[in-house]
Every structure is written in structure tokens, then in C-alpha cells.
Enzyme design. Structure first.
Site, PDB file in Angstrom:
ATOM      1  N   MET A 175      29.592  46.062  42.785  1.00 16.25           N
ATOM      2  CA  MET A 175      29.848  45.083  41.923  1.00 16.25           C
ATOM      3  C   MET A 175      30.771  45.480  40.776  1.00 16.25           C
ATOM      4  O   MET A 175      30.192  45.976  39.791  1.00 16.25           O
ATOM      5  CB  MET A 175      29.008  44.209  41.723  1.00 16.25           C
ATOM      6  CG  MET A 175      28.023  43.614  42.581  1.00 16.25           C
ATOM      7  SD  MET A 175      26.714  43.716  42.176  1.00 16.25           S
ATOM      8  CE  MET A 175      26.227  45.588  41.777  1.00 16.25           C
ATOM      9  N   PRO A 176      31.944  45.602  40.892  1.00 16.49           N
ATOM     10  CA  PRO A 176      32.814  45.022  42.026  1.00 16.49           C
ATOM     11  C   PRO A 176      33.105  46.347  42.781  1.00 16.49           C
ATOM     12  O   PRO A 176      32.701  47.331  42.586  1.00 16.49           O
ATOM     13  CB  PRO A 176      34.118  44.781  41.203  1.00 16.49           C
ATOM     14  CG  PRO A 176      34.333  45.393  39.740  1.00 16.49           C
ATOM     15  CD  PRO A 176      33.073  45.856  39.396  1.00 16.49           C
ATOM     16  N   GLU A 177      33.672  45.849  43.959  1.00 11.68           N
ATOM     17  CA  GLU A 177      34.068  46.546  44.976  1.00 11.68           C
ATOM     18  C   GLU A 177      35.757  46.737  45.024  1.00 11.68           C
ATOM     19  O   GLU A 177      36.340  45.718  45.277  1.00 11.68           O
ATOM     20  CB  GLU A 177      33.549  46.331  46.450  1.00 11.68           C
ATOM     21  CG  GLU A 177      32.024  46.127  46.500  1.00 11.68           C
ATOM     22  CD  GLU A 177      31.786  44.798  45.955  1.00 11.68           C
ATOM     23  OE1 GLU A 177      30.412  44.586  45.065  1.00 11.68           O
ATOM     24  OE2 GLU A 177      32.288  43.819  46.516  1.00 11.68           O
ATOM     25  N   VAL A 208      37.141  50.453  36.173  1.00 14.17           N
ATOM     26  CA  VAL A 208      36.397  49.432  36.083  1.00 14.17           C
ATOM     27  C   VAL A 208      35.243  49.303  35.118  1.00 14.17           C
ATOM     28  O   VAL A 208      35.066  48.455  34.535  1.00 14.17           O
ATOM     29  CB  VAL A 208      35.478  49.225  37.652  1.00 14.17           C
ATOM     30  CG1 VAL A 208      34.840  48.109  37.784  1.00 14.17           C
ATOM     31  CG2 VAL A 208      36.795  49.148  38.754  1.00 14.17           C
ATOM     32  N   TYR A 262      36.805  43.115  44.531  1.00 12.21           N
ATOM     33  CA  TYR A 262      36.010  41.959  44.904  1.00 12.21           C
ATOM     34  C   TYR A 262      35.164  41.738  43.769  1.00 12.21           C
ATOM     35  O   TYR A 262      34.276  42.594  43.589  1.00 12.21           O
ATOM     36  CB  TYR A 262      35.604  42.120  46.387  1.00 12.21           C
ATOM     37  CG  TYR A 262      36.554  41.895  47.433  1.00 12.21           C
ATOM     38  CD1 TYR A 262      37.280  42.833  47.695  1.00 12.21           C
ATOM     39  CD2 TYR A 262      36.626  40.400  48.030  1.00 12.21           C
ATOM     40  CE1 TYR A 262      38.277  42.568  48.636  1.00 12.21           C
ATOM     41  CE2 TYR A 262      37.643  40.685  48.863  1.00 12.21           C
ATOM     42  CZ  TYR A 262      38.384  41.512  49.342  1.00 12.21           C
ATOM     43  OH  TYR A 262      39.550  41.171  50.391  1.00 12.21           O
TER      44      TYR A 262
END
Lengths: 61, 61, 61, 61, 61, 61
Positions: A1-3, A28, F7
Site C-alpha cells: 500500500m500503495p502498489e 512513494v 493503486y
């Protein structure tokens, strides 16, 4: 999370892929404040006859 | 933009894949008014033991 | 089988989307010889601040 | 409808993949009330140098 | 790892979605031997005019 | 080419998303030697009841 998923035509080295996955993970962590262990990155490579730009396969570009 | 992904079980020829990617690109240009050079199509093929319909792998259907 | 996904920035009409999904379905039937009832198409639209080209969101391009 | 995609690093047996696809199909039928013949599952496996957690490829973890 | 994505047309309740995500997670743990905390599931729902079967949007089926 | 998809569960600001898309684009340019105008990034956000970790929706975690 996230991917994160990277869709690319085949042809990069393991070294290039390692570098990209590391830098995306860092991006990220920096922007979303996520623990790095919660970040997964997968690269989905296509053979050159299975990806096209402008309707022309990369095997013919 | 846009990008199109086709998820299929393996087994089509390069010729079939070229035809599909060309026709999908044309469909995007026609309906969305996009420059074809901005359209990418990638086909993600699965081995027959890695895709199932109705819970049964294509290797056994 | 196969399944097709279109990733686009928001802003197309229902009419444009219907036309694209119909034409992509026809392209799969023609090139892969699939029964049309086995073809699904889904469009994943992003708000303009959630999709970027060249590192710049579509909300600023 | 719906369609399910599993992104994993390579290394599972055909037997493990069959079991997972069957159980996911059953989960969709149970919770969404779908006809099983309308459920497709595809597993997208990455080589170990093409998937990372915490920025480190699975080939090095 | 693995990560699972469910592509569906809109219209299920939060309760149905919770049940599906729980059962898919259990299926991954059972078949792949994964720690449940390493399993993520995301449902990507489409408005009825953005998903088609047989070339016909779900808004018209 | 390549195209990147993130995502995530909903809840990040436009500023955070802009920063992430910019940094991911830079990472692709650096590691894969791509022209930035050929890099697209799309973020697919899920409502909190449509994404789960460990089988528990983010709306309840």
C-alpha cells in the site's frame, strides 16, 4: 500500500530494474509518507510482438 | 493516453496480436480523437495453468 | 476472455465510451475469433489531478 | 464479470495456482452472487528480479 | 504480496465487498502460505456506462 | 512507454499526487533512459471500503 506496476517492453537489465524499483519506492515514501516495507513494485514486461505504439508492434518499430 | 491492456491466455500468433493491436489503436483514434502515436496497447498473456474460467484452469478446460 | 482495460483521463461522454467499447469488442472477435459474449471491456478513468504525462498532471497541462 | 488478477512473484506450483483460482472463484460466487462461468481469474507472475518490496528485489531478499 | 484486484461494475454493498475481500485473503493464505498482513485486495468499480460485455454497456444490458 | 499505475486508498492531496507522479517520472527517465514525454503515470484510488489489508477494509482499520 500503495502498489506500483510498471508496464514496459522487454529489454532492460536486472540492474536497471533494481534501480527503478528502488527509486519508485523512495518516491512513494517521500510523497505519501509510507513505510517502505509497505511498498511493492512489479514490472510487467511484454515481448516485443505484444506491445504496440501507434498501432505498430515494437518488434517492427 | 489512453493505454490499453489485453489480458488473455497464451496461444495467439504474432500476426493475430499485431492485427488486434492495430484495430484497437484505430478504435481509440476514431472514438476518442487521439493522435495514434499517443496510444499504447500491451497484451498480457498467461500460461494455461495461470488463468481460469469458472474456477477451472485453461490447461484443463 | 480476453478482458480489455482502457486507462484514460476523465472527460469522454457515455456515447464516446459506448463506441470505443463496441469497436474494441469487434476487434477482439475479428482477430482472436472469440465469441463476443466472452469479451469484457472496462474503462478506468482518472480525475485530471491523478494522471500525468511527462511528470505534469493533466489538470495543469 | 467480475475479473480478478493476482500479482505475485514466481515460484508457486500449478497445483497451488489451481487451488487459489478455484477458491477465489468460489468467493466471488458466494459474495457477489455471480454465475461461476462469468468469473475469470488470471495470475500475473514476475521473475524475482522484477518485483520488489521495500525497494529490494525478491532476487535479493 | 500477492496483491489482488477485482474489476467489477458498480452496485455491490460495503458488506458484500468486505465479505469478498476477506474470503479472497483467506484463499491466498490457504493456497500460497502467505501471512495475511501481506495480502492486499482492491476492488476497482466502473460506472455502468464504462463497462461492457459483448460490446454493450451495462447501462443498457 | 513505460506506463506506471499506482493503486492506493483514497485520501492524498493533489499536491501529494503531483509530487509522486513527478518523482516517478524522473525515476523512469533516470533508470530506463526514456524521454519524459513518453512516461505516463495514473493513480487508481479506492474508497476505504473497497481496499483491504489482512482481509480488513481500510474503513475499519
Amino acid at each position: 500500500m500503495p502498489e506500483i506496476y510498471v508496464y514496459a517492453v522487454e529489454g532492460r537489465t536486472s540492474e536497471q530494474k533494481r534501480g527503478l524499483m528502488k527509486d519508485i519506492t523512495d518516491a512513494v515514501v517521500k510523497n505519501f509518507g509510507t513505510d517502505p516495507e509497505n511498498v511493492t513494485v512489479q514490472i510487467i514486461e511484454a515481448p516485443k510482438d505484444s506491445k504496440a505504439k501507434g498501432g505498430i508492434p515494437f518488434s517492427e518499430r
